[in-house]
Design a protein around this motif. Structure first.
Motif, PDB file in Angstrom:
ATOM      1  N   UNK A 133       0.705  -1.162  -0.214  1.00  0.00           N
ATOM      2  CA  UNK A 133       0.066   0.011  -0.056  1.00  0.00           C
ATOM      3  C   UNK A 133       0.695   1.484  -0.046  1.00  0.00           C
ATOM      4  N   UNK A 134       1.979   1.165   0.199  1.00  0.00           N
ATOM      5  CA  UNK A 134       2.969   2.420   0.188  1.00  0.00           C
ATOM      6  C   UNK A 134       4.507   2.026  -0.120  1.00  0.00           C
ATOM      7  N   UNK A 135       4.749   2.097  -1.516  1.00  0.00           N
ATOM      8  CA  UNK A 135       6.155   1.726  -1.738  1.00  0.00           C
ATOM      9  C   UNK A 135       6.723   3.247  -1.712  1.00  0.00           C
ATOM     10  N   UNK A 155       2.098   4.019  -4.863  1.00  0.00           N
ATOM     11  CA  UNK A 155       2.910   5.250  -4.802  1.00  0.00           C
ATOM     12  C   UNK A 155       2.431   6.156  -3.734  1.00  0.00           C
ATOM     13  N   UNK A 156       3.307   6.530  -3.044  1.00  0.00           N
ATOM     14  CA  UNK A 156       2.845   7.467  -1.711  1.00  0.00           C
ATOM     15  C   UNK A 156       2.678   8.916  -2.184  1.00  0.00           C
ATOM     16  N   UNK A 167       8.854  13.433   3.674  1.00  0.00           N
ATOM     17  CA  UNK A 167       8.378  12.174   4.203  1.00  0.00           C
ATOM     18  C   UNK A 167       7.503  11.749   3.118  1.00  0.00           C
ATOM     19  N   UNK A 168       6.919  10.299   3.310  1.00  0.00           N
ATOM     20  CA  UNK A 168       5.950   9.716   2.478  1.00  0.00           C
ATOM     21  C   UNK A 168       4.505   9.554   3.354  1.00  0.00           C
ATOM     22  N   UNK A 169       3.575   9.564   2.865  1.00  0.00           N
ATOM     23  CA  UNK A 169       2.452   9.265   3.338  1.00  0.00           C
ATOM     24  C   UNK A 169       1.555   8.389   2.359  1.00  0.00           C
ATOM     25  N   UNK A 170       0.505   7.879   3.276  1.00  0.00           N
ATOM     26  CA  UNK A 170      -0.206   6.888   2.454  1.00  0.00           C
ATOM     27  C   UNK A 170      -1.277   7.360   1.611  1.00  0.00           C
ATOM     28  N   UNK A 171      -1.435   7.101   0.425  1.00  0.00           N
ATOM     29  CA  UNK A 171      -2.295   7.587  -0.761  1.00  0.00           C
ATOM     30  C   UNK A 171      -3.486   6.473  -0.702  1.00  0.00           C
ATOM     31  N   UNK A 172      -4.490   6.937   0.318  1.00  0.00           N
ATOM     32  CA  UNK A 172      -5.753   5.873   0.580  1.00  0.00           C
ATOM     33  C   UNK A 172      -6.456   5.926  -0.768  1.00  0.00           C
ATOM     34  N   UNK A 173      -6.672   6.817  -1.367  1.00  0.00           N
ATOM     35  CA  UNK A 173      -7.572   7.241  -2.511  1.00  0.00           C
ATOM     36  C   UNK A 173      -7.085   6.281  -3.603  1.00  0.00           C
ATOM     37  N   UNK A 384       6.553  12.046  -9.405  1.00  0.00           N
ATOM     38  CA  UNK A 384       6.773  12.880 -10.219  1.00  0.00           C
ATOM     39  C   UNK A 384       8.395  12.983 -10.513  1.00  0.00           C
ATOM     40  N   UNK A 385       8.862  13.524 -11.554  1.00  0.00           N
ATOM     41  CA  UNK A 385      10.247  13.763 -12.005  1.00  0.00           C
ATOM     42  C   UNK A 385      11.383  12.700 -11.694  1.00  0.00           C
TER      43      UNK A 385
END
Length: 423
Positions: A133-135, A155-156, A167-173, A384-385
């Motif tokens: 759920x979060x790479x 992707x986060x 930092x990364x965070x969970x993209x629940x959508x 991105x990028x």
């Protein structure tokens, strides 16, 4: 000899494994001290942890050699360790475990592999995939599924923080849009970032698992209650859809391959059957040692007094060295991890490529791990990028002198790469 489709997949060489083979072949015939290995995945050699396991293994061998070494054992795990795990977690977290909630395996990665074999693959409604759920997340997960195209990563979101931090965070959508879930799997704190899921994120992941009627496997190899590498503030959660995996590898016993899972009896029973049909059972001598370390409290004591402080210091030390050594004008950030054994560096320039810097550093006798291998499909990752090819993983397990020398050579390499691009 013709391999089956599964055989072809499982016999293949992953990207990170090819790097590890390259490290071994490059260092062959040379003195180990001639190289600086910041790619190492072994835990640090912490004297207190080494002494604890040496004593526990010696006692187990002396007290009952015949039972520990001379006989086969139960596939679910030795009775002494199963009972020790039940008593420990019931006491620590107020759970209501019985032996039917626990299975022991030869390392938590083998437990995760068994879970993947049980829950993933083609079905009447399409492929049921292992979804991270979060790479970025542990690259070893990408070898767990025996079916082609059986692994997916979400992707986060990227959060820019103070200077040189992110930092990364969970993209629940993005996770909620998937309809191919067979199993969710996440490490917390994570390898490579050291990021621990928050309680809100964990509750959200459990809700997704419930909705799709799939297991959420949470790998606590770096987390609570041991080895608690970092400031881990979320305790493991008991839920019928959650399989919690634990390991003593990062607590100083990586070579003996002992891990265990706690979960719903239906899930755990299936995992125990898989162990019976594959490896028969985990090694018994280290099972006895782990049981003793749980029962007498020495694992908790060594975690609290030695392991957690060691890595806290090493993370602070790495941050200071990076800030001192990396060249001015470089757009770099380190992930604000709360735990784990690694520092995750993002060099945000078009001229930077993780494989290129790996090769350049190898010429300077330094090994690091390219970041792309922690994404399921780096070139197509929805970030991105070129983010997925602009990161590096550096180990905190190396001695301080090796960290200083390795980061200094990294800084020199980045200066060499940066100047032509700016000129």
């Amino acid at each position: 000899m013709r391999l089956s489709p599964i055989g072809t997949r499982m016999a293949g060489m992953s990207g990170l494994r090819s790097i590890m083979e390259d490290v071994a072949s490059t260092m062959a015939g040379t003195a180990e001290e001639d190289w600086i290995n910041l790619g190492i995945g072994n835990p640090a050699a912490i004297p207190e942890a080494g002494a604890m396991w040496r004593e526990a293994l010696s006692n187990a061998l002396a007290e009952d050699f015949d039972r520990a070494v001379g006989r086969y054992g139960p596939s679910r795990g030795s009775t002494v360790l199963i009972n020790a795990v039940v008593d420990y977690f019931n006491g620590a977290y107020g759970w209501d475990l019985t032996p039917q909630n626990v299975v022991i395996g030869p390392g938590s990665q083998m437990v995760c592999f068994a879970a993947a074999a049980l829950f993933l693959g083609p079905g009447p409604d399409g492929m049921r995939r292992l979804v991270m759920p979060m790479v970025p997340d542990y690259t070893g997960y990408q070898g767990l599924c025996m079916h082609e195209d059986g692994i997916a990563g979400v992707a986060p979101r990227i959060n820019l923080e103070a200077e040189h931090r992110f930092s990364y965070s969970l993209d629940l959508d993005a996770l909620a849009r998937r309809d191919d879930l067979g199993m969710l799997l996440i490490s917390s704190p994570g390898n490579p970032t050291g990021r621990a899921v928050t309680r809100t994120e964990l509750d959200d992941l459990i809700a997704v698992a419930e909705q799709h009627d799939v297991p959420l496997v949470v790998d606590h190899a770096y987390g609570a209650p041991f080895p608690r590498i970092g400031e881990v503030h979320v305790d493991p959660v008991r839920h019928r859809n959650v399989i919690n995996c634990f390991s003593v590898s990062k607590a100083g016993l990586p070579g003996e391959r002992i891990g265990f899972a706690i979960g719903d009896p239906d899930h755990i029973g299936a995992l125990a059957a898989f162990m019976s049909n594959s490896v028969l059972h985990a090694p018994q001598l280290p099972q006895a040692a782990v049981a003793a370390a749980l029962r007498d409290g020495c694992l908790d004591r060594v975690t609290r007094e030695a392991i957690t402080p060691h890595y806290r210091h090493k993370r602070q030390f790495m941050d200071e060295v990076l800030a001192q050594q990396l060249p001015p004008g470089l757009n770099w950030r380190v992930h604000s991890g709360s735990g784990g054994m690694f520092s995750w560096i993002w060099i945000d320039h078009p001229w930077f490529d993780d494989i290129d810097v790996y090769r350049r550093l190898k010429e300077k006798q330094v090994f690091v791990v390219p970041g792309r291998y922690f994404f399921v499909d780096a070139p197509s990752t929805d970030l991105p990028d070129g983010h997925a090819t602009r990161c590096l993983r550096l180990s905190l397990s190396a001695p301080e002198k090796a960290i200083v020398d390795g980061v200094t050579r990294l800084a020199d390499t980045l200066t060499d790469m940066q100047n032509p691009a700016l000129g």
